[in-house]
Design an enzyme around this catalytic site. Structure first.
Site, PDB file in Angstrom:
ATOM      1  N   ASP A   8       0.831  -1.198   0.000  1.00 31.90           N
ATOM      2  CA  ASP A   8       0.000   0.000   0.000  1.00 31.90           C
ATOM      3  C   ASP A   8       0.873   1.259   0.000  1.00 31.90           C
ATOM      4  OD1 ASP A   8      -2.008  -1.781   0.106  1.00 31.90           O
ATOM      5  OD2 ASP A   8      -2.824  -1.131   2.046  1.00 31.90           O
ATOM      6  N   GLU A  68       3.906   1.677  -1.177  1.00 26.04           N
ATOM      7  CA  GLU A  68       4.512   1.872  -2.492  1.00 26.04           C
ATOM      8  C   GLU A  68       3.472   2.481  -3.447  1.00 26.04           C
ATOM      9  OE1 GLU A  68       7.446   1.643  -3.485  1.00 26.04           O
ATOM     10  OE2 GLU A  68       7.368   1.398  -5.668  1.00 26.04           O
ATOM     11  N   ASP A  84       0.863   4.275  -2.652  1.00 32.73           N
ATOM     12  CA  ASP A  84       0.629   5.678  -2.287  1.00 32.73           C
ATOM     13  C   ASP A  84       1.756   6.578  -2.776  1.00 32.73           C
ATOM     14  OD1 ASP A  84      -1.755   5.060  -1.138  1.00 32.73           O
ATOM     15  OD2 ASP A  84      -0.968   4.903   0.914  1.00 32.73           O
ATOM     16  N   LEU A 141     -40.168   1.172  -7.415  1.00 26.82           N
ATOM     17  CA  LEU A 141     -40.951   0.477  -8.440  1.00 26.82           C
ATOM     18  C   LEU A 141     -42.051  -0.347  -7.804  1.00 26.82           C
ATOM     19  CD1 LEU A 141     -37.970  -0.848 -10.588  1.00 26.82           C
ATOM     20  CD2 LEU A 141     -39.546   0.971 -11.219  1.00 26.82           C
ATOM     21  N   GLU A 168     -35.158  -4.868 -18.639  1.00 25.75           N
ATOM     22  CA  GLU A 168     -33.800  -4.833 -18.082  1.00 25.75           C
ATOM     23  C   GLU A 168     -33.667  -5.776 -16.892  1.00 25.75           C
ATOM     24  OE1 GLU A 168     -33.179  -0.776 -16.895  1.00 25.75           O
ATOM     25  OE2 GLU A 168     -33.702   0.027 -18.879  1.00 25.75           O
ATOM     26  N   LYS A 226     -32.958  -6.583 -13.152  1.00 24.80           N
ATOM     27  CA  LYS A 226     -33.017  -5.757 -11.946  1.00 24.80           C
ATOM     28  C   LYS A 226     -31.811  -6.116 -11.081  1.00 24.80           C
ATOM     29  CE  LYS A 226     -36.251  -4.175  -8.405  1.00 24.80           C
ATOM     30  NZ  LYS A 226     -35.304  -4.172  -7.297  1.00 24.80           N
ATOM     31  N   ASP A 270     -29.288  -6.377  -8.184  1.00 26.83           N
ATOM     32  CA  ASP A 270     -29.507  -6.340  -6.739  1.00 26.83           C
ATOM     33  C   ASP A 270     -28.343  -5.630  -6.054  1.00 26.83           C
ATOM     34  OD1 ASP A 270     -30.813  -6.726  -4.420  1.00 26.83           O
ATOM     35  OD2 ASP A 270     -30.485  -8.889  -4.305  1.00 26.83           O
ATOM     36  N   TYR A 315     -28.945   3.096 -15.559  1.00 30.99           N
ATOM     37  CA  TYR A 315     -30.195   2.688 -16.186  1.00 30.99           C
ATOM     38  C   TYR A 315     -31.323   3.713 -16.161  1.00 30.99           C
ATOM     39  CZ  TYR A 315     -30.909   1.537 -11.255  1.00 30.99           C
ATOM     40  OH  TYR A 315     -30.979   1.602  -9.893  1.00 30.99           O
ATOM     41  N   LYS A 330     -40.378  -9.443  -9.918  1.00 30.68           N
ATOM     42  CA  LYS A 330     -39.401 -10.082  -9.039  1.00 30.68           C
ATOM     43  C   LYS A 330     -39.330 -11.583  -9.289  1.00 30.68           C
ATOM     44  CE  LYS A 330     -38.084  -6.887  -5.949  1.00 30.68           C
ATOM     45  NZ  LYS A 330     -38.477  -7.099  -4.598  1.00 30.68           N
ATOM     46  N   CYS A 365     -23.028 -41.633  19.582  1.00 25.97           N
ATOM     47  CA  CYS A 365     -23.825 -41.639  18.360  1.00 25.97           C
ATOM     48  C   CYS A 365     -25.313 -41.540  18.707  1.00 25.97           C
ATOM     49  CB  CYS A 365     -23.545 -42.917  17.584  1.00 25.97           C
ATOM     50  SG  CYS A 365     -24.651 -43.163  16.192  1.00 25.97           S
ATOM     51  N   CYS A 407     -26.953 -45.142  17.717  1.00 24.96           N
ATOM     52  CA  CYS A 407     -26.674 -46.421  18.367  1.00 24.96           C
ATOM     53  C   CYS A 407     -26.029 -46.276  19.739  1.00 24.96           C
ATOM     54  CB  CYS A 407     -25.798 -47.294  17.468  1.00 24.96           C
ATOM     55  SG  CYS A 407     -24.092 -46.741  17.398  1.00 24.96           S
ATOM     56  N   CYS A 424     -19.351 -42.086  13.875  1.00 23.70           N
ATOM     57  CA  CYS A 424     -19.653 -43.291  14.617  1.00 23.70           C
ATOM     58  C   CYS A 424     -19.010 -44.416  13.828  1.00 23.70           C
ATOM     59  CB  CYS A 424     -21.168 -43.484  14.684  1.00 23.70           C
ATOM     60  SG  CYS A 424     -21.592 -45.146  15.221  1.00 23.70           S
ATOM     61  N   CYS A 478     -24.010 -50.021  13.617  1.00 18.55           N
ATOM     62  CA  CYS A 478     -24.883 -48.867  13.867  1.00 18.55           C
ATOM     63  C   CYS A 478     -26.015 -48.861  12.847  1.00 18.55           C
ATOM     64  CB  CYS A 478     -24.064 -47.584  13.767  1.00 18.55           C
ATOM     65  SG  CYS A 478     -25.074 -46.094  13.735  1.00 18.55           S
TER      66      CYS A 478
HETATM   67  S1  IVH Z   1     -35.383   1.956 -12.673  1.00 20.20           S
HETATM   68  C1  IVH Z   1     -38.450   4.891 -11.222  1.00 20.20           C
HETATM   69  N1  IVH Z   1     -33.910  -0.025 -13.511  1.00 20.20           N
HETATM   70  O1  IVH Z   1     -34.641  -1.267  -8.184  1.00 20.20           O
HETATM   71  C2  IVH Z   1     -37.557   3.842 -11.710  1.00 20.20           C
HETATM   72  N2  IVH Z   1     -34.178   0.265 -11.173  1.00 20.20           N
HETATM   73  O2  IVH Z   1     -37.257  -1.087  -6.597  1.00 20.20           O
HETATM   74  C3  IVH Z   1     -36.232   3.918 -11.132  1.00 20.20           C
HETATM   75  N3  IVH Z   1     -32.930  -1.350  -9.825  1.00 20.20           N
HETATM   76  O3  IVH Z   1     -34.262   1.742  -6.461  1.00 20.20           O
HETATM   77  C4  IVH Z   1     -35.538   2.643 -11.090  1.00 20.20           C
HETATM   78  N4  IVH Z   1     -32.030  -2.431 -11.501  1.00 20.20           N
HETATM   79  O4  IVH Z   1     -32.197   0.314  -6.923  1.00 20.20           O
HETATM   80  C5  IVH Z   1     -34.403   0.593 -12.446  1.00 20.20           C
HETATM   81  N5  IVH Z   1     -32.588  -1.710 -14.399  1.00 20.20           N
HETATM   82  C6  IVH Z   1     -33.095  -1.066 -13.338  1.00 20.20           C
HETATM   83  C7  IVH Z   1     -32.796  -1.466 -12.021  1.00 20.20           C
HETATM   84  C8  IVH Z   1     -33.371  -0.777 -10.960  1.00 20.20           C
HETATM   85  C9  IVH Z   1     -32.117  -2.336 -10.185  1.00 20.20           C
HETATM   86  C10 IVH Z   1     -33.295  -1.016  -8.423  1.00 20.20           C
HETATM   87  C11 IVH Z   1     -33.056   0.404  -8.027  1.00 20.20           C
HETATM   88  C12 IVH Z   1     -34.375   0.909  -7.567  1.00 20.20           C
HETATM   89  C13 IVH Z   1     -35.091  -0.344  -7.239  1.00 20.20           C
HETATM   90  C14 IVH Z   1     -36.582  -0.149  -7.346  1.00 20.20           C
END
Ligand code: IVH
Length: 677
Positions: A34, A36, A38, A85, A117, A119, A121, A231, A319, A413, A416, A431, A436
């Site tokens: 670290d 080096e 820096d 959403l 798209e 979603k 996480d 997005y 979901k 055990c 048994c 065991c 057994c």
């Molecule tokens: S659009 C009004 N697109 O999901 C729309 N959200 O439950 C704004 N998220 O808070 C969100 N992938 O954290 C959008 N492709 C995607 C997403 C996405 C993940 C999350 C985001 C948002 C939550 C909504």
């Protein structure tokens, strides 16, 4: 330093830093300390300051290094609120969503097109760019006011510090939204490193991303493998788009990373298909997603639809069934597997995880329990790893009931009652009682198998049925069966019963090697069995040998020695061996310490072929005799064959032997030659 040289050095240093960043974050293989790191970074910063008029620092790694810790984060009000959403959990709801939109728009005829798209996480963030330069980056907060985490966001390499100029110039102001996340592999590595350092583990990639983003010291954030996808559009000035798809294209041109699985969906059915497709491929993605998001493509229609109670009417989160849930451990119980390993199992308050009700999860072994520190009554997060086998991810310690004690492995055990042992280098407690009930089926199946006592016809099914009908409780009981017992069983014909009785009878004189192997002592395979017999000669000698003596045998290490000695020290095992002897099972022994009379054997170095049906020997036994006396057991007759042993109905092999002038023996002659009878 001259200007030219300075600019060259700046370029070099930037490349070098990017290289080490990659080594550190992506490959987890830092090459420099670290300090080096820096030092190079400081050199670059100094040069950039000195030659400020001549270099563009907006995308320099010096802009991503983090800064001294903050006391607390400042609040930022988003220019437009960050909505959430509305959720859907089924395909039908996607169709309903489409109908609802058409109804609201007073348009039932025309199809609406969407963008679909994944979603991601992770953690939602909002970035503000003014004249193309990143000015503020914030968390979502309550949707209206978030925390200013600009310095932290700048440490993420895929966050553009300055927008790229493309076909479209950078607008005077724009809010761009995205998701900060951690890839699954990076998450595992991060947790592994934390475990090694004794730091608390993150429950999942989302928590890790959130925790990393909310560090007051951005130098810590810098060291976390954060990444980002963009997005959504918030406020904008000086730019406009007709569709969401067009906005995504612009994002790409401006240098913002967008997800490669985003697709245009011409109608609701295409959205359903997309949902199915992504759900199926979910586990192959290198990051976690919890569903798909469907958005009306036309921004004009989005506007007309507006929002209700903080969620836009033009978008839907579909979901997937959750793969993690919270539940309570009712109790931890120990089960005994087929091979004697004691496995602690957590019985859970039933909970739906990934669409399936989970009511138990294996805790594997004591090390695993200690690591996670799971106790009776604990509230835990369970997940279905790889979406199949449920596992406990983490205990929520704050919810632990008062007085819940650490889990202890039982000393005996649970099936048994024999004392359990733990072999060196193994996590499992075991065991080792051959009788057994939890293991007896597997033990008898192994006992009777081909390389062991070789009792033909006594397979897994019959063994299981015999145990279930209480006809046998240990391997020795086989020799106390009578034909009547067998005939009384389901689907057992008179003839098969006779065959099995004969096979049992015929197995009473195994070689000692096979007998030892048949006992199923842990770590004692055929090879170790041979070593033992070679050295000890008799069963009694073997049983009497100390752990140390066993460990001194060449090829037998301390772990194997321990296992053998423990096996013979278990009174129930000795009982079963005595019972076998009483039934007339007498392994063929040798004088202790004496090698089979190899040199004196007439079979030494000779090639044998057996053909036709023999009177008393089975092919396997013949092979065993030949090989144990230093001969070679082969299949076809050639010029090199020394002897052919012919039984009844010998065919072409016998003819060939005669035509080649190879000596032909009867079975009796062969046995005499072998020195037995
Ligand atoms: S659009 C009004 N697109 O999901 C729309 N959200 O439950 C704004 N998220 O808070 C969100 N992938 O954290 C959008 N492709 C995607 C997403 C996405 C993940 C999350 C985001 C948002 C939550 C909504």
């Amino acid at each position: 330093m001259e200007k030219e040289a300075a600019l060259k050095r700046i370029r070099e240093l930037r490349d070098l830093i990017e290289y080490h960043n990659r080594q550190y974050y992506q490959l987890d293989a830092p090459e420099i300390s670290d300090a080096e790191y820096d030092r190079i970074l400081n050199e670059l910063r100094d040069l950039e300051r000195k030659w400020a008029g001549y270099v563009d620092i907006s995308d320099s790694p010096t802009q991503r290094i983090g800064a001294p810790p903050l006391e607390k984060f400042n609040s930022v009000t988003h220019l437009t609120p960050m909505l959430s959403l509305s959720n859907a959990f089924s395909e039908e709801e996607i169709i309903e969503f489409d109908s609802r939109i058409k109804r609201l728009l007073g348009n039932n005829a025309e199809t609406i097109d969407f963008v679909a798209e994944p979603k991601i996480d992770g953690v939602a963030i909002n970035l503000i760019y003014e004249k193309g330069v990143l000015t503020v980056g914030a968390t979502r907060g309550d949707g209206f006011v978030g925390e200013d985490v600009t310095r932290n966001l700048k440490t993420i390499r895929n966050v553009p510090l300055r927008m790229k100029e493309g076909r479209r110039p950078a607008p005077s102001r724009i809010e761009i939204r995205g998701e900060v996340y951690i890839r699954t592999e990076d998450f595992k590595r991060l947790n592994k490193r934390r475990e090694e350092r004794g730091e608390p583990l993150f429950a999942n990639p989302r928590n890790a991303a959130a925790g990393s983003l909310r560090q007051l010291d951005s130098r810590i954030t810098r060291r976390r493998p954060l990444d980002i996808y963009f997005y959504a559009l918030g406020d904008s000035e000086g730019v406009s788009f007709a569709t969401h798809w067009e906005f995504l294209q612009a994002l790409h041109e401006w240098g913002f990373r967008t997800n490669e699985h985003i697709k245009q969906a011409p109608d609701a059915n295409a959205c359903v298909e997309y949902y199915r497709d992504i759900m199926e491929r979910r586990l192959t993605l290198p990051y976690e997603i919890d569903g798909v998001v469907i958005k009306v493509n036309s921004l004009e229609l989005q506007d007309r639809l507006g929002s209700i109670s903080r969620s836009p009417r033009w978008a839907l989160a579909c979901k997937f069934p959750a793969t993690q849930e919270t539940t309570v451990v009712k109790k931890i119980e120990v089960s005994v597997g087929r091979t004697g390993a004691l496995t602690p199992i957590a019985y859970l308050e039933p909970v739906r995880v990934g669409g399936v009700v989970v009511s138990r999860a294996s805790l594997h072994n004591i090390d695993e329990i200690r690591k996670k520190d799971v106790r009776d009554g604990d509230t835990v997060i369970v997940q279905r790893a790889g979406d199949v086998i449920p596992e406990i991810v983490k205990v929520i310690e704050s919810k632990r009931p008062h007085g819940a004690g650490e889990f202890e492995m039982p000393e005996t055990c649970p099936v048994c009652g024999s004392r359990v042992v733990r072999l060196e280098g193994e996590s499992a407690f075991r065991c080792i009682d051959i009788a057994c009930p939890a293991q007896v089926k597997e033990n008898i199946r192994h006992f009777a198998s081909r390389g062991a006592m070789d009792i033909e016809g006594l397979g897994e099914k019959l063994t299981s049925a015999l145990v279930d009908n209480n006809l046998i409780r240990d391997p020795a009981d086989l020799y106390y069966l009578d034909k009547g017992d067998l005939v009384g069983m389901e689907r057992m014909a008179e003839k098969s019963a006779s065959n099995i009785m004969a096979a049992i009878e015929n197995s009473k004189r195994p070689s000692l090697e096979k007998f030892i192997y048949a006992l199923g002592i842990r770590h004692v395979g055929e090879h170790v069995a041979r070593l033992l017999v070679k050295r000890c000669g008799t069963l009694d000698a073997m049983m009497a040998a100390s752990e140390e003596e066993l460990g001194n045998i060449e090829g037998i290490g301390p772990i194997i020695a321990r296992s053998i000695s423990q096996f013979f020290r278990e009174p129930r095992n000795v009982e079963v061996i005595e019972k076998l002897r009483k039934a007339g099972v007498r392994p063929v022994e040798r004088e202790p310490g004496k090698e089979p009379a190899k040199a004196e054997s007439a079979l030494q170095g000779k090639k044998f072929v057996f053909t036709g049906r023999l009177d008393t020997l089975k092919r396997e036994q013949a092979k065993e005799i030949v090989e144990s006396l230093g001969g070679e057991f082969t299949d076809s007759v050639t010029k090199k064959t020394d002897f052919v042993v012919a039984g009844e109905e010998a065919g072409s092999k016998l003819e060939k032997a005669r035509s080649l002038g190879i000596p032909v023996l009867t079975e009796k002659e062969f046995l005499e030659m072998a020195g037995g009878g």
